[in-house]
Structure formats: structure tokens, C-alpha cells
Design an enzyme around this catalytic site. Structure first.
Site, PDB file in Angstrom:
ATOM      1  N   TYR A   1       0.215  14.262 -21.706  1.00 41.28           N
ATOM      2  CA  TYR A   1       0.812  15.571 -22.038  1.00 41.28           C
ATOM      3  C   TYR A   1      -0.249  16.661 -21.939  1.00 41.28           C
ATOM      4  O   TYR A   1      -0.037  17.714 -21.315  1.00 41.28           O
ATOM      5  CB  TYR A   1       1.390  15.511 -23.460  1.00 41.28           C
ATOM      6  CG  TYR A   1       1.798  16.853 -24.034  1.00 41.28           C
ATOM      7  CD1 TYR A   1       2.973  17.476 -23.629  1.00 41.28           C
ATOM      8  CD2 TYR A   1       1.002  17.494 -24.990  1.00 41.28           C
ATOM      9  CE1 TYR A   1       3.346  18.713 -24.158  1.00 41.28           C
ATOM     10  CE2 TYR A   1       1.363  18.722 -25.519  1.00 41.28           C
ATOM     11  CZ  TYR A   1       2.541  19.330 -25.096  1.00 41.28           C
ATOM     12  OH  TYR A   1       2.900  20.548 -25.622  1.00 41.28           O
TER      13      TYR A   1
HETATM   14  N1  LIG Z   1       6.140  22.776 -30.910  1.00 41.21           N
HETATM   15  C1  LIG Z   1       4.811  22.750 -30.781  1.00 41.21           C
HETATM   16  O1  LIG Z   1       4.061  22.468 -31.723  1.00 41.21           O
HETATM   17  C2  LIG Z   1       4.174  23.068 -29.460  1.00 41.21           C
HETATM   18  C3  LIG Z   1       2.778  23.224 -29.411  1.00 41.21           C
HETATM   19  C4  LIG Z   1       2.175  23.535 -28.185  1.00 41.21           C
HETATM   20  C5  LIG Z   1       2.949  23.703 -27.058  1.00 41.21           C
HETATM   21  N2  LIG Z   1       4.299  23.534 -27.134  1.00 41.21           N
HETATM   22  C6  LIG Z   1       5.064  23.730 -25.894  1.00 41.21           C
HETATM   23  O2  LIG Z   1       6.025  24.748 -26.140  1.00 41.21           O
HETATM   24  C7  LIG Z   1       7.171  24.534 -25.316  1.00 41.21           C
HETATM   25  C8  LIG Z   1       8.422  24.538 -26.188  1.00 41.21           C
HETATM   26  O3  LIG Z   1       8.268  23.502 -27.157  1.00 41.21           O
HETATM   27  P1  LIG Z   1       9.311  23.308 -28.370  1.00 41.21           P
HETATM   28  O4  LIG Z   1       8.538  22.713 -29.475  1.00 41.21           O
HETATM   29  O5  LIG Z   1      10.100  24.538 -28.589  1.00 41.21           O
HETATM   30  O6  LIG Z   1      10.245  22.156 -27.732  1.00 41.21           O
HETATM   31  P2  LIG Z   1      11.713  21.654 -28.149  1.00 41.21           P
HETATM   32  O7  LIG Z   1      12.097  22.186 -29.474  1.00 41.21           O
HETATM   33  O8  LIG Z   1      11.671  20.178 -27.936  1.00 41.21           O
HETATM   34  O9  LIG Z   1      12.651  22.356 -27.030  1.00 41.21           O
HETATM   35  C9  LIG Z   1      12.448  22.033 -25.692  1.00 41.21           C
HETATM   36  C10 LIG Z   1      13.327  22.892 -24.831  1.00 41.21           C
HETATM   37  O10 LIG Z   1      13.013  22.580 -23.451  1.00 41.21           O
HETATM   38  C11 LIG Z   1      14.199  22.204 -22.780  1.00 41.21           C
HETATM   39  N3  LIG Z   1      13.903  21.235 -21.722  1.00 41.21           N
HETATM   40  C12 LIG Z   1      13.229  20.056 -21.850  1.00 41.21           C
HETATM   41  N4  LIG Z   1      13.165  19.442 -20.648  1.00 41.21           N
HETATM   42  C13 LIG Z   1      13.813  20.243 -19.768  1.00 41.21           C
HETATM   43  C14 LIG Z   1      14.103  20.149 -18.390  1.00 41.21           C
HETATM   44  N5  LIG Z   1      13.704  19.092 -17.643  1.00 41.21           N
HETATM   45  N6  LIG Z   1      14.804  21.155 -17.795  1.00 41.21           N
HETATM   46  C15 LIG Z   1      15.216  22.232 -18.523  1.00 41.21           C
HETATM   47  N7  LIG Z   1      14.973  22.368 -19.841  1.00 41.21           N
HETATM   48  C16 LIG Z   1      14.286  21.384 -20.452  1.00 41.21           C
HETATM   49  C17 LIG Z   1      15.106  21.653 -23.867  1.00 41.21           C
HETATM   50  O11 LIG Z   1      16.453  21.692 -23.418  1.00 41.21           O
HETATM   51  P3  LIG Z   1      17.500  20.554 -23.908  1.00 41.21           P
HETATM   52  O12 LIG Z   1      17.751  20.821 -25.356  1.00 41.21           O
HETATM   53  O13 LIG Z   1      18.678  20.768 -23.060  1.00 41.21           O
HETATM   54  O14 LIG Z   1      16.789  19.233 -23.686  1.00 41.21           O
HETATM   55  C18 LIG Z   1      14.812  22.635 -25.006  1.00 41.21           C
HETATM   56  O15 LIG Z   1      15.524  23.833 -24.808  1.00 41.21           O
HETATM   57  C19 LIG Z   1       6.933  23.214 -24.584  1.00 41.21           C
HETATM   58  O16 LIG Z   1       6.408  23.463 -23.300  1.00 41.21           O
HETATM   59  C20 LIG Z   1       5.867  22.533 -25.447  1.00 41.21           C
HETATM   60  O17 LIG Z   1       5.098  21.611 -24.712  1.00 41.21           O
HETATM   61  C21 LIG Z   1       4.929  23.230 -28.291  1.00 41.21           C
END
Ligand SMILES: NC(=O)c1ccc[n+]([C@@H]2O[C@H](COP(=O)([O-])OP(=O)(O)OC[C@H]3O[C@@H](n4cnc5c(N)ncnc54)[C@H](OP(=O)(O)O)[C@@H]3O)[C@@H](O)[C@H]2O)c1
Length: 244
Positions: A153
Site C-alpha cells: 500500500y
Molecule cells: N483513512 C485514512 O486514515 C487514510 C490515511 C491516508 C490516506 N488515505 C487515503 O485516502 C483515500 C480515501 O480513504 P478513506 O479512508 O476515505 O477510504 P474509505 O472510507 O474506505 O472510502 C473509499 C472510497 O473509495 C472508493 N473506491 C475504492 N475502490 C474504488 C475503485 N476501484 N473505483 C472507484 N472507487 C473506489 C469507495 O467506493 P465504494 O464504497 O463504492 O467501494 C469509497 O468511496 C484513499 O486513497 C486512502 O488510501 C486514508
């Protein structure tokens, strides 16, 4: 006049979590927002935006798949005419120890987290106005200090940082800025299963004394997506409360 008035913004992965907060924030700044997700459509986020007096529509597509990306961008441009702001936020984080790594895991992490940035940027490119546009990618703080179980990741997001710098260089002459935000642990579904002692330890190590909410990241994205950041490109902005 709001700072994103008249702008069309596309936010991938915005049915929930950080992406949903970004979609709501860009809409509050005046943008018309394409709320993109893979499975369940982002209808609730669209409803939130409309209730607040903004404009948005939900689109579904898999950002890791070239044909799906092409159809998705065609649908968005048919509806809104062009793209001014692209936020590549969709991502997945699967935990694996080094001994458990395999090609399928590697390919999935890089397809969703990294290839999506290439595919979406490339598909959006012909639809940015001649005056330019803004791309904001979502990386991670782990790039600066990787944790156990998230090696691939983290590598997939380090590649996003590299793409951010390279695309900024290549697209700058067309007036297109490309930046990233790098969040640390933010309260979403992605981090919901982290043990309470890990979260307490993270909070204790964060100078600002709490964990991030999605809105903390969204506000930084809104800055980078706006003309206020007109002299910033090729950068990844840590949004971590000082944790790194
Ligand atoms: N949360 C953290 O602590 C954190 C920290 C650093 C970076 N990030 C990054 O921030 C971003 C958002 O994270 P989050 O925590 O908000 O994630 P999340 O709550 O798991 O939400 C993920 C979102 O991405 C969509 N998604 C996943 N795979 C996809 C695909 N193949 N095509 C289109 N949409 C897709 C999901 O849609 P569905 O619901 O339809 O699956 C959902 O809307 C990510 O890139 C993550 O790596 C997060």
C-alpha cells in the site's frame, strides 16, 4: 463570489470517508461536483450537497479499469461539459505481512491506488479548459514512515507522489497544477478496525492532540484545488497534525 464558483470538480471515492468530505467541501466552495464511487452510488452525499444549496451528481465506475474510466469520464463530460478539478482520492488499503505478499495483492493495490491516478488524469486531460486545471491526488503519511503490514500500500502511494511530481512537470506548461495531500490516520471505514490502543497511541504522538476527521483533509484539498494555490505544483502536503 465563492472560490470554486463555475468550476466542475470530479472526486473519486467520494461516496464515503475522506472523499465524501472533499465533495461536500468543494461544493460549499461553489463547485459542481461529480461524486464517483465503485459500488453503492454516492446518492447520500449528493443529497447532502443539494440540501446545502450546492450542485452534484453521482456516477459509478471502477477507477482501476481503463474501460470503466473512459465510460465514467464520458458520462461526467456529457453531463457537465468539462472538468476543472480532478481529485484522485479512491483507494484501498489491504494489510499483509511480508511473508503473505503475492502478485495478486500487489496488482490490486497498484491498480486501485496508482494506475487509477494515471487513467483518470489521462482521461480527464482533453476536458480541462485551455486555461488549465487542477489535479489533487491523495497519498499517505506512511510514505514518510511506513508501518507494519502496509508495505505494498505504502509503495503504491509513494508511486502516487512520484506521479504527482512528474505530471506537474509535464502538465505545468498547459496551466495544469498537480499536487497531493498525505493524510495520517483519519476516521473513516478504512481505519474503523484499528485497535483502540493503537488509536490512543497515535493520538498521544500527535502534537495537535487528536486524530484527523475527513474534513481536516478536505479543507487542505480545497486549498490546493483553488486559485489560492496558484503558485504551488508538484507538492505533497502532509495533513497529519504534526505526527510525522
Ligand atoms: N483513512 C485514512 O486514515 C487514510 C490515511 C491516508 C490516506 N488515505 C487515503 O485516502 C483515500 C480515501 O480513504 P478513506 O479512508 O476515505 O477510504 P474509505 O472510507 O474506505 O472510502 C473509499 C472510497 O473509495 C472508493 N473506491 C475504492 N475502490 C474504488 C475503485 N476501484 N473505483 C472507484 N472507487 C473506489 C469507495 O467506493 P465504494 O464504497 O463504492 O467501494 C469509497 O468511496 C484513499 O486513497 C486512502 O488510501 C486514508
Amino acid at each position: 463570489m465563492k472560490r470554486l464558483d463555475q468550476k466542475i470538480a470530479v472526486v473519486t471515492g467520494s461516496s464515503r470517508g475522506i472523499g465524501a468530505a472533499i465533495a461536500r467541501r468543494l461544493a460549499a466552495d461553489g463547485a459542481t461536483v461529480a461524486v464517483v464511487s465503485r459500488q453503492a452510488p454516492g446518492d447520500a452525499v449528493v443529497a447532502d450537497i443539494e440540501r446545502a444549496g450546492g450542485r452534484a451528481a453521482a456516477f459509478t465506475g471502477d477507477v482501476s479499469d481503463a474501460a470503466s474510466v473512459a465510460a465514467l469520464v464520458r458520462g461526467i463530460v456529457d453531463r457537465f461539459g468539462r472538468i476543472d478539478v480532478l481529485v484522485n482520492n479512491a483507494g484501498i488499503a489491504e494489510y499483509r505481512s511480508v511473508g503473505e505478499l503475492d502478485r495478486a495483492h500487489f496488482d490490486t493495490q497498484f491498480a486501485v491506488n496508482t494506475w487509477s491516478v494515471v487513467a483518470m488524469t489521462q482521461a480527464a486531460l482533453p476536458h480541462f479548459p485551455k486555461t488549465g486545471g487542477h489535479v489533487v491526488n491523495v497519498s499517505t503519511s506512511l510514505v514518510h514512515s511506513p508501518g507494519t503490514g502496509l508495505s505494498v500500500y505504502t509503495a503504491s502511494k509513494a508511486a502516487v507522489d512520484a506521479l504527482t511530481r512528474a505530471f506537474a512537470e509535464e502538465l505545468g506548461p498547459r496551466g495544469i497544477r498537480v499536487n497531493a495531500v498525505a493524510p495520517h490516520i483519519t476516521r473513516t471505514d478504512m481505519t474503523a478496525d484499528l485497535p483502540p490502543d493503537v488509536l490512543a497511541d497515535e493520538q498521544a504522538r500527535t502534537p495537535l492532540g487528536r486524530l484527523a476527521e475527513p474534513e481536516d483533509v478536505a479543507d487542505a484539498v480545497a486549498f490546493l484545488a483553488s486559485n489560492d494555490a496558484r503558485w504551488v505544483t508538484g507538492r505533497s502536503l502532509l495533513t497529519d497534525g504534526g505526527r510525522m
